[in-house]
Design a protein around this motif. Structure first.
Motif, PDB file in Angstrom:
ATOM      1  N   TYR A  28     -24.412  42.317  12.436  1.00  0.00           N
ATOM      2  CA  TYR A  28     -23.631  42.508  13.839  1.00  0.00           C
ATOM      3  C   TYR A  28     -22.155  41.930  13.616  1.00  0.00           C
ATOM      4  CZ  TYR A  28     -22.962  43.328  18.611  1.00  0.00           C
ATOM      5  OH  TYR A  28     -22.557  43.984  19.790  1.00  0.00           O
ATOM      6  N   GLY A  37     -21.122  45.524  13.146  1.00  0.00           N
ATOM      7  CA  GLY A  37     -21.631  46.015  14.268  1.00  0.00           C
ATOM      8  C   GLY A  37     -20.972  45.643  15.618  1.00  0.00           C
ATOM      9  N   PHE A  38     -20.533  44.555  15.667  1.00  0.00           N
ATOM     10  CA  PHE A  38     -19.752  44.276  16.898  1.00  0.00           C
ATOM     11  C   PHE A  38     -18.608  45.140  17.053  1.00  0.00           C
ATOM     12  CE2 PHE A  38     -16.621  41.012  19.153  1.00  0.00           C
ATOM     13  CZ  PHE A  38     -17.428  41.063  20.302  1.00  0.00           C
ATOM     14  N   MET A  76     -19.709  48.638  18.160  1.00  0.00           N
ATOM     15  CA  MET A  76     -20.259  48.520  19.364  1.00  0.00           C
ATOM     16  C   MET A  76     -18.853  48.600  20.480  1.00  0.00           C
ATOM     17  SD  MET A  76     -23.343  46.834  20.950  1.00  0.00           S
ATOM     18  CE  MET A  76     -24.042  47.116  22.732  1.00  0.00           C
ATOM     19  N   GLN A 113     -23.790  39.000  22.470  1.00  0.00           N
ATOM     20  CA  GLN A 113     -23.840  40.300  22.029  1.00  0.00           C
ATOM     21  C   GLN A 113     -24.753  40.468  20.703  1.00  0.00           C
ATOM     22  OE1 GLN A 113     -23.490  42.654  24.072  1.00  0.00           O
ATOM     23  NE2 GLN A 113     -22.099  41.700  25.452  1.00  0.00           N
ATOM     24  N   ALA A 144     -28.605  42.328  19.676  1.00  0.00           N
ATOM     25  CA  ALA A 144     -28.779  43.506  18.670  1.00  0.00           C
ATOM     26  C   ALA A 144     -29.937  43.542  17.851  1.00  0.00           C
ATOM     27  CB  ALA A 144     -27.437  43.329  17.859  1.00  0.00           C
ATOM     28  N   TYR A 165     -28.126  50.917  16.685  1.00  0.00           N
ATOM     29  CA  TYR A 165     -28.020  50.128  17.853  1.00  0.00           C
ATOM     30  C   TYR A 165     -26.604  50.204  18.393  1.00  0.00           C
ATOM     31  CZ  TYR A 165     -27.499  46.187  20.945  1.00  0.00           C
ATOM     32  OH  TYR A 165     -27.037  45.511  22.297  1.00  0.00           O
ATOM     33  N   PRO A 166     -25.607  49.656  17.435  1.00  0.00           N
ATOM     34  CA  PRO A 166     -24.139  49.510  18.041  1.00  0.00           C
ATOM     35  C   PRO A 166     -23.597  50.649  18.543  1.00  0.00           C
ATOM     36  CG  PRO A 166     -24.374  49.094  15.782  1.00  0.00           C
ATOM     37  CD  PRO A 166     -25.763  49.121  16.145  1.00  0.00           C
ATOM     38  N   SER A 171     -22.223  51.455  22.259  1.00  0.00           N
ATOM     39  CA  SER A 171     -20.927  51.737  22.218  1.00  0.00           C
ATOM     40  C   SER A 171     -20.522  52.988  23.387  1.00  0.00           C
ATOM     41  CB  SER A 171     -19.988  52.280  21.078  1.00  0.00           C
ATOM     42  OG  SER A 171     -20.349  53.624  20.592  1.00  0.00           O
TER      43      SER A 171
END
Length: 417
Positions: A58, A62-63, A66, A110, A114, A146-147, A151
């Motif tokens: 993440y 990932g962050f 997303m 967040q 995740a 997942y991200p 999003s």
């Protein structure tokens, strides 16, 4: 905004971050308790791997996958704001996120979400998956799938604007975006993986494979219930007293009603007071209310939770009938109840209506299609290359000794002989 209020908001969000982190203890206890002693180390290893690598993935991308900041006119399907998590100029000030928290708190909160998606898969594939392929799957699923799905709604993507700027798909804390994402992955995984040895007899009928510590499973569910105060309470994204208190009430009432609904129907069907059904009913209620916890009255929360509880014994029975092996009931709890909770936003609460129901259905379908396709590609490729299933001998003797060279309990193998 006053400095004191900004600080209070941020502290609340950090407390919620800690509660969501603590949920991983609950997941680990639940999975251990509902499976056999000889696989305890394996389950613990997977859960620790998910937390550590999930958070790093993440951080790496990932962050920003997303929350990419979709440009105006963008399709709202895929974008990327770059690697790392460098804070913007206003990231530590009340100008960021309406003063609800800082950039760093945002990332960490967040990031705790995740890892949950892969944890859901971990329980479903317990006791027969090779650890290496599972680790690869976790990296791909948490790092990419997942991200991207998140999003589409939380990151301002296409689901958030269905029907116009004031409408769109709604998922407050992740009945679909977290729980169903994990549930779809779990469904594909157990289909491709196959059932445990002895789960289904020659007649095709399911056989119970008891877990080794129901007290530990019970502790896990209570820890998860506590952690859900952060999961849903933190999704208010501030310490707003009205919204946070409502969310905690609806969350708790749905959990309680879910437990009662599950044990009532389970007892009627089996003439047996099954504690595991009671426990999964609580979790089903929690998953069910997560999409609309901030929109529901207490009465509506009870109804949503109770229906989720009724789903639990029916869902577990259905999964058995189609000869899929889910040791902890993850598909029923997280996928089926996640779908129910998402659709419930269009039936109950402040957004109820035919249009909203269609938006919710669209979100469920989009997430389901993407997760199933990507999970299938990942797991099928692993199956055809390195293999995903341990050998018969390894499964019978236990993954702990074969995959990790140790036992969770020092006297376990001595007592076997």
């Amino acid at each position: 905004m006053e400095a004191g209020l900004f600080t209070a908001n941020n502290v609340w969000m950090m407390v919620c971050t800690a509660l969501v982190f603590f949920m991983h203890t609950g997941f680990a206890f639940l999975e251990i308790g509902l499976t056999r002693q000889k696989n305890t180390i394996n389950i613990l290893f997977k859960n620790i791997f998910i937390i550590t690598v999930g958070l790093l993935m993440y951080y790496i991308g990932g962050f920003n996958l997303m929350y990419p900041g979709f440009a105006e006119g963008s399709s709202g399907i895929l974008d990327f704001a770059g690697f790392g998590i460098a804070a913007p100029e206003n990231g530590m000030t009340p100008d960021y996120a309406d003063g609800g928290y800082t950039w760093w708190t945002d990332f960490l909160f967040q990031g705790m979400f995740a890892a949950t998606a892969a944890t859901i898969v971990s329980g479903a594939v317990a006791e027969r998956i090779k650890i290496g392929p599972f680790m690869i799957f976790t990296i791909l699923y948490v790092g990419l799938v997942y991200p991207i799905v998140g999003s589409w709604q939380w990151g301002g993507g296409f689901l958030s604007t269905l029907g116009g700027d004031d409408a769109g798909f709604y998922d407050f804390a992740g009945s679909t975006l977290v729980h169903s994402v994990g549930g779809w992955g779990a469904l594909i995984a157990i289909w491709l993986l196959g059932s445990r040895i002895g789960k289904f007899g020659d007649d095709g009928k399911p056989r119970a494979i008891p877990g080794h510590s129901i007290p530990m499973a019970t502790a896990g569910v209570l820890i998860l219930w506590l952690g859900w105060f952060g999961f849903n309470g933190g999704s208010v994204l501030s310490a707003d007293p009205t919204n946070t208190s409502l969310v905690l009430v609806t969350t708790s009432l749905a959990a309680a009603a879910g437990g009662v609904g599950a044990i009532l129907l389970s007892t009627i069907l089996t003439k047996n007071l099954d504690l595991t059904m009671f426990l999964n009913g609580i979790l089903g209620g929690l998953v069910g209310i997560t999409a609309g916890a901030d929109l529901m009255s207490p009465n509506e929360a009870v109804a949503i939770g109770f229906i989720a509880g009724l789903i639990i014994p029916l869902g577990v029975s259905f999964i058995d009938k189609i000869r899929l092996d889910d040791p902890v009931g993850a598909v029923t709890v997280h996928l089926i109840c996640g779908i129910w909770g998402t659709l419930a936003v269009g039936i109950f609460g402040a957004k109820a209506g035919a249009d909203q129901f269609l938006y919710q259905l669209t979100g469920v379908g989009a997430a389901g299609a993407f997760c199933c396709i990507t999970a299938f590609i990942f797991i099928f490729a692993l199956k055809k290359t390195v293999g995903i299933r341990v050998s018969k001998e390894e499964e019978i003797e236990g993954l702990d000794i074969h995959e990790h060279g140790m036992d969770a309990y020092a006297d376990f193998r001595m007592n076997q002989h």
